[in-house]
Design an enzyme around this catalytic site. Sequence first.
Site, PDB file in Angstrom:
ATOM      1  N   HIS A 191       0.841  -1.190   0.000  1.00 26.21           N
ATOM      2  CA  HIS A 191       0.000   0.000   0.000  1.00 26.21           C
ATOM      3  C   HIS A 191       0.881   1.247   0.000  1.00 26.21           C
ATOM      4  CE1 HIS A 191       1.005  -0.116   4.233  1.00 26.21           C
ATOM      5  NE2 HIS A 191       0.437   1.062   4.426  1.00 26.21           N
ATOM      6  N   ASP A 208      -0.218   6.828   7.548  1.00 22.74           N
ATOM      7  CA  ASP A 208      -0.367   5.457   7.072  1.00 22.74           C
ATOM      8  C   ASP A 208      -1.787   4.989   7.355  1.00 22.74           C
ATOM      9  OD1 ASP A 208      -0.334   2.742   6.560  1.00 22.74           O
ATOM     10  OD2 ASP A 208       1.575   2.382   7.559  1.00 22.74           O
ATOM     11  N   CYS A 259      -7.258   6.192  -2.315  1.00 20.73           N
ATOM     12  CA  CYS A 259      -7.914   7.413  -2.760  1.00 20.73           C
ATOM     13  C   CYS A 259      -7.153   8.602  -2.200  1.00 20.73           C
ATOM     14  CB  CYS A 259      -9.361   7.439  -2.273  1.00 20.73           C
ATOM     15  SG  CYS A 259     -10.314   8.849  -2.837  1.00 20.73           S
TER      16      CYS A 259
END
Length: 273
Positions: A191, A208, A259
């Site tokens: 990620h 994070d 996003c």
Amino acid sequence: MGNFFSHLLQRKGDDRVNLNEFKKSHERFSQGPLGLGILTQKDDRGYSTSVLNRKIKPKDDRKELFHSLKYEDDEEVFHAFHGGNSDEILVRHEPSNIVISRGVLQCLRPGAWLNDEVINLYLELLKERERREPEKFLKCHFFNTFFFEKLTNGKNGYDFKAVRRWTTKKKLGYTLIECDKVFVPIHKGKHWCLAVINIKNETFQYLDSLGGEDIHVLEVLARYLMEETRDKGDTEIDSTSWKKELVDDLPLQKNWRVCFFVTNDAFFIIFLL
């Protein structure tokens, strides 16, 4: 984008989804034109409803930042996600030479993995927005997705020389120390996270959406900024003594899609939907 696209694309790319269904779903979920404005719908208490269904206090001027799309624009979005040729070029950003094909753009579909090109194009657009309205936004610098990897790819996990020429005044038109904030996207393998060098407040911040904490990232950037200012001939600063903040008041991911959320001072958070 969140609930709306999740519903629209639940057929996992079935091209039989037609534009009429697209618009009906659009009206049911967004109650208005599709676009970034969907991130700032307000509930009955006046709070913005994010795509995570979390409550975020709205900024007074947020409406100026999120512009909804018109229906003719919705049609463009529909064909971008459901067209047949994944190699078709949809966007060619000449200043940065970034090319976005339909296949690349479809990384924004639910369940897909975000790619470098989409992130980097987004950052380029933020740069352009600031140049258009410098009186409205903080002066910021946005590193691309390759910067931190290059900086930390040395023999001992650090290589200033590898990125030294990225920030010459001739290339940028300014030095980093002249900026209010510097944004650094960080890839953590599965990620994306974000580090912010807040020069204005002498703070390093790490965000994070998995709730992870990596103080090492901030220590690396503190060392980098000190060497950067020394190398470019600015007044030497001891940025290693600046505050290091692991930001914990963040929306947390519910799956693996990423996003962006932009606020009025160009401080944006990358979080997973």
